[in-house]
Motif scaffolding. Sequence first.
Motif, PDB file in Angstrom:
ATOM      1  N   TYR A 177       1.981   2.313  -6.289  1.00 32.58           N
ATOM      2  CA  TYR A 177       3.234   3.010  -5.972  1.00 32.58           C
ATOM      3  C   TYR A 177       3.685   2.548  -4.605  1.00 32.58           C
ATOM      4  O   TYR A 177       2.886   2.517  -3.658  1.00 32.58           O
ATOM      5  CB  TYR A 177       3.042   4.523  -5.992  1.00 32.58           C
ATOM      6  N   ASP A 178       4.954   2.198  -4.476  1.00 29.39           N
ATOM      7  CA  ASP A 178       5.479   1.699  -3.215  1.00 29.39           C
ATOM      8  C   ASP A 178       6.828   2.348  -2.954  1.00 29.39           C
ATOM      9  O   ASP A 178       7.717   2.327  -3.803  1.00 29.39           O
ATOM     10  CB  ASP A 178       5.627   0.176  -3.270  1.00 29.39           C
ATOM     11  N   TYR A 206       0.507   3.305  -2.311  1.00 30.15           N
ATOM     12  CA  TYR A 206      -0.719   3.834  -2.907  1.00 30.15           C
ATOM     13  C   TYR A 206      -1.117   2.905  -4.056  1.00 30.15           C
ATOM     14  O   TYR A 206      -0.268   2.396  -4.782  1.00 30.15           O
ATOM     15  CB  TYR A 206      -0.498   5.258  -3.447  1.00 30.15           C
ATOM     16  N   ALA A 207      -2.423   2.702  -4.210  1.00 26.55           N
ATOM     17  CA  ALA A 207      -2.890   1.816  -5.277  1.00 26.55           C
ATOM     18  C   ALA A 207      -4.292   2.209  -5.697  1.00 26.55           C
ATOM     19  O   ALA A 207      -5.050   2.818  -4.931  1.00 26.55           O
ATOM     20  CB  ALA A 207      -2.855   0.356  -4.821  1.00 26.55           C
ATOM     21  N   ALA A 208      -4.647   1.829  -6.913  1.00 24.00           N
ATOM     22  CA  ALA A 208      -5.998   2.063  -7.428  1.00 24.00           C
ATOM     23  C   ALA A 208      -6.297   1.019  -8.483  1.00 24.00           C
ATOM     24  O   ALA A 208      -5.398   0.537  -9.187  1.00 24.00           O
ATOM     25  CB  ALA A 208      -6.124   3.462  -8.018  1.00 24.00           C
ATOM     26  N   LYS A 209      -7.588   0.665  -8.578  1.00 18.10           N
ATOM     27  CA  LYS A 209      -8.011  -0.307  -9.580  1.00 18.10           C
ATOM     28  C   LYS A 209      -9.391   0.077 -10.088  1.00 18.10           C
ATOM     29  O   LYS A 209     -10.249   0.512  -9.310  1.00 18.10           O
ATOM     30  CB  LYS A 209      -8.043  -1.714  -8.983  1.00 18.10           C
ATOM     31  N   ILE A 210      -9.609  -0.076 -11.383  1.00 17.24           N
ATOM     32  CA  ILE A 210     -10.898   0.217 -11.996  1.00 17.24           C
ATOM     33  C   ILE A 210     -11.253  -0.910 -12.945  1.00 17.24           C
ATOM     34  O   ILE A 210     -10.384  -1.428 -13.661  1.00 17.24           O
ATOM     35  CB  ILE A 210     -10.865   1.578 -12.738  1.00 17.24           C
ATOM     36  N   TYR A 245       4.414  -4.572  -4.914  1.00 17.21           N
ATOM     37  CA  TYR A 245       3.317  -4.267  -5.827  1.00 17.21           C
ATOM     38  C   TYR A 245       1.947  -4.229  -5.148  1.00 17.21           C
ATOM     39  O   TYR A 245       1.037  -3.587  -5.649  1.00 17.21           O
ATOM     40  CB  TYR A 245       3.244  -5.316  -6.939  1.00 17.21           C
ATOM     41  N   ILE A 246       1.803  -4.974  -4.041  1.00 18.42           N
ATOM     42  CA  ILE A 246       0.477  -5.186  -3.458  1.00 18.42           C
ATOM     43  C   ILE A 246       0.515  -4.929  -1.962  1.00 18.42           C
ATOM     44  O   ILE A 246       1.401  -5.435  -1.255  1.00 18.42           O
ATOM     45  CB  ILE A 246      -0.025  -6.625  -3.712  1.00 18.42           C
ATOM     46  N   ASP A 247      -0.443  -4.171  -1.474  1.00 20.24           N
ATOM     47  CA  ASP A 247      -0.630  -3.996  -0.046  1.00 20.24           C
ATOM     48  C   ASP A 247      -1.403  -5.195   0.500  1.00 20.24           C
ATOM     49  O   ASP A 247      -2.229  -5.790  -0.203  1.00 20.24           O
ATOM     50  CB  ASP A 247      -1.412  -2.707   0.221  1.00 20.24           C
ATOM     51  N   THR A 248      -1.159  -5.534   1.758  1.00 18.34           N
ATOM     52  CA  THR A 248      -1.784  -6.716   2.349  1.00 18.34           C
ATOM     53  C   THR A 248      -3.308  -6.649   2.277  1.00 18.34           C
ATOM     54  O   THR A 248      -3.979  -7.640   1.957  1.00 18.34           O
ATOM     55  CB  THR A 248      -1.326  -6.861   3.809  1.00 18.34           C
ATOM     56  N   MET A 302      -9.577   2.993  -4.596  1.00 21.16           N
ATOM     57  CA  MET A 302      -8.248   3.583  -4.433  1.00 21.16           C
ATOM     58  C   MET A 302      -7.872   3.496  -2.964  1.00 21.16           C
ATOM     59  O   MET A 302      -8.734   3.604  -2.080  1.00 21.16           O
ATOM     60  CB  MET A 302      -8.220   5.021  -4.938  1.00 21.16           C
ATOM     61  N   SER A 303      -6.590   3.242  -2.692  1.00 29.86           N
ATOM     62  CA  SER A 303      -6.156   3.054  -1.312  1.00 29.86           C
ATOM     63  C   SER A 303      -4.811   3.719  -1.080  1.00 29.86           C
ATOM     64  O   SER A 303      -4.039   3.956  -2.014  1.00 29.86           O
ATOM     65  CB  SER A 303      -6.051   1.562  -0.985  1.00 29.86           C
ATOM     66  N   LEU A 304      -4.555   4.003   0.184  1.00 24.81           N
ATOM     67  CA  LEU A 304      -3.240   4.479   0.600  1.00 24.81           C
ATOM     68  C   LEU A 304      -2.952   3.934   1.984  1.00 24.81           C
ATOM     69  O   LEU A 304      -3.862   3.701   2.790  1.00 24.81           O
ATOM     70  CB  LEU A 304      -3.152   6.000   0.559  1.00 24.81           C
ATOM     71  N   SER A 305      -1.676   3.707   2.255  1.00 22.37           N
ATOM     72  CA  SER A 305      -1.268   3.207   3.565  1.00 22.37           C
ATOM     73  C   SER A 305       0.123   3.718   3.898  1.00 22.37           C
ATOM     74  O   SER A 305       0.904   4.062   3.006  1.00 22.37           O
ATOM     75  CB  SER A 305      -1.283   1.679   3.611  1.00 22.37           C
ATOM     76  N   SER A 306       0.404   3.762   5.190  1.00 25.13           N
ATOM     77  CA  SER A 306       1.728   4.138   5.676  1.00 25.13           C
ATOM     78  C   SER A 306       2.032   3.277   6.885  1.00 25.13           C
ATOM     79  O   SER A 306       1.174   3.105   7.765  1.00 25.13           O
ATOM     80  CB  SER A 306       1.771   5.622   6.047  1.00 25.13           C
TER      81      SER A 306
END
Length: 779
Positions: A251-252, A232-236, A136-139, A210-214
């Motif tokens: 999204y993972d 991918y993640a986003a928060k508002i 659910y969460i990126d580091t 908003m973030s994305l990582s690979s």
Amino acid sequence: MNTTMMPKRSLLALAVISAFSVTTSTAVQADDAAVEVPDEIEEVTVIGRSVSYANNATDEPMLKQQTSLTSVLAAVDNLPGVLINEGDTFGSDDWSTSISIRGFQVDLSQQQIGITVDGIANGNSNYGGGAKANRYIDTENLRAVEVSQGTADVASRSNEALGGTLNFTTINPGMDEQLVVSATTGDFGAQKTYVRLETGEIAPNTYAWMSLSSQNNNDWMDEVGEANRDHYAAKIVSYLDDMDITAYLSYDDSHEDNYQRIYGLSQFEQNPEWDQLTSDWSGIPYIDQSYRRGWSTLRENWFAYLEANMTFGDVEVKANAYYHDNKGRGDWIPPYIVDVTDDGTNGHSELVHGNTAMGGSVLGQIFFVDANGLALTPEEGCASSLTFPYGGGGAEYDPACYPDNAIPVSSYRHTNYKKQRAGINVDAVWTTMIGDMQNTLRGGMWYEDYNREETRSWQKIIDSKVSYEFDHVPYWIQYSREFPVETLMFYVEDELDFNVAKVRLGAKQFNVDVEKKDRFDSANNLAVSSDSDVLLSAGVVAPLPVEGVEVFAGYAENYAAIKDVVLERDDADLSKVEPETAENIDVGIRYAMPGLNASLTYYSISFENRIRFVSNEDVSGIDFLESAAGGYINDGGIESDGIELAVDYQVTDSFGVYMSYTHNSSEYTDEGSEGEQVIGTPEDMAVISLDYQRDIYSAGLSTKYVGDRSAGSFTVDAYSVSDFYLGATLEQPVSGIEQIDVRLTINNLMDESYLGTIATGAAWIGAPRTTAINFNATF
């Protein structure tokens, strides 16, 4: 620097969702109608808040000790009472992951610790379709992890929280527009790129990121297995009149080639750097069942929630709705084709592309065939020379026992998972005065509609002599079933501040209905009601005459519902399975003053109706067809007691010391193993962490000691692992760049050889020394 936004409504934050973190912020009052807009970063208290149960939280140095490639689970490993083991430093294998707190476990067969994400239930943590917090969460998006080791808060959202709750919280948007770019490279082909855009104010008092990582890495043993993850993640967050609105989306997508357990100390002593999985395809199906690339976990997770935090006079209300979609599969390579269709003297239809049998019974196994697709039998009297894996197989597996032109055949077995969850949480806090005493009444509910689907498909390996590539059209769908689960939890608690002490009394109850619907044979349908009794909790917090010192005590009745996996077997006897229960007591003392925080907790736990899985895999091999006896049973209970000590001391402005110590006695109470140490649970753990920060430089060294642990049939030796980091931060090094951070992290600095996750009669090998370097730039 960017300022992280945190909501001001600390009372409600305490009462709901996580029930762990108290926020501190200031309000900006431009005029009488101004909206509260926080402008300070929240300070996370490591040792714990002033509540009637043990609790701790991660801080920045703990996060720095882990690389950005690392799973968020590793962040809590230094907190008292907590033990995290993963197959490698990066946590890139759910199969080998375990969490242990006070004798409670999360592993392949047990889910006894609650996990929440921003206070929202994670939907269980089991391997078979579950999702731990790292899904659910990126580091880089992790704010902190808040741990309640035992009695927890009455509002905690989990029907697995027998032994406490881990609440993983995400960062909030900052006020300024920024771009954060991060690149990490490390041992074993590890690489990660990460980008986060902070939008600044996109509407009145509304902020977002908003973030994305690979990322990817290879296995550390022979660097053949791969782990790939895209996130991918986003928060508002919008701060309105008397209301804050938060929305989060993640999204993972991950593909993990697994590590495997080893059986007994002799395998470990023989080669402590090999888990008995192979790196090369041999063309012999019996050997290739251990081919690492064929042991895989694939998972895809969507998660979203919308939350409102509202004030109505003296009443604060928080409500959210969430949705979670999970799909994926787990892979194995059985060394045969299952014969499920009676084809007479014709060639086996299981070998012909496009033929798919649905359900049915097993007629036998096919190991080798002739050119016409007919099954062959081994030569009479032939003795197999195969000795690997699992001590070797019989003549039916050995190509030397067949004619030279015999064709080996094997399967790629997929267990396919799908899950959809939708739920709502509602909480209210009403604060009034009774004379000169403050009274806080709170209550709430959690409802979740959950449906998990599971299908077992068998694919033919196209050419077992050449590779593990498989026919994507299955030759057999062994089963297809779904598990609807409906959960309703409601709670109420009252806390009265007598000035000399705060006293609370609460109660909650779960109503959980679990079903199995067999899509092939409705006669296999099962259903069980897993309701709890009314679960009571109580606590007291009292300051002592010494400044900064308080004592606390708490009691809670905890509960874990019967999981849907218990219903998986068609022959499951539900009359033999009851929900798990635990009675938790915490008694402790805290000291909190500028520069020094400390806590000491004694706990006692009585755990009953332990649900245990009787495994179908052991040293003799895997029961791929699950034809042998196996399933879940109630197997007595566990008695645990111990102490947890934590000290966080800022020696100077630049130098800090953190220490924790845990002594835990967890023993089985069931007949036949009464008094035996709980498998995978150490009696002693200790941590010492030194952190230095001055000017642009920062550094830290942390060492954790884990005592001897039982694996049932053998004892795993104690070990110590050290983590080191060294970093530098440059403010505005050039025009257009606000900040550059560089950090070197070395996990298992001394290259300790040890066993990590423990299972009955088996263990996973711990990760070796692993180095990574991260470059982070803020524009």
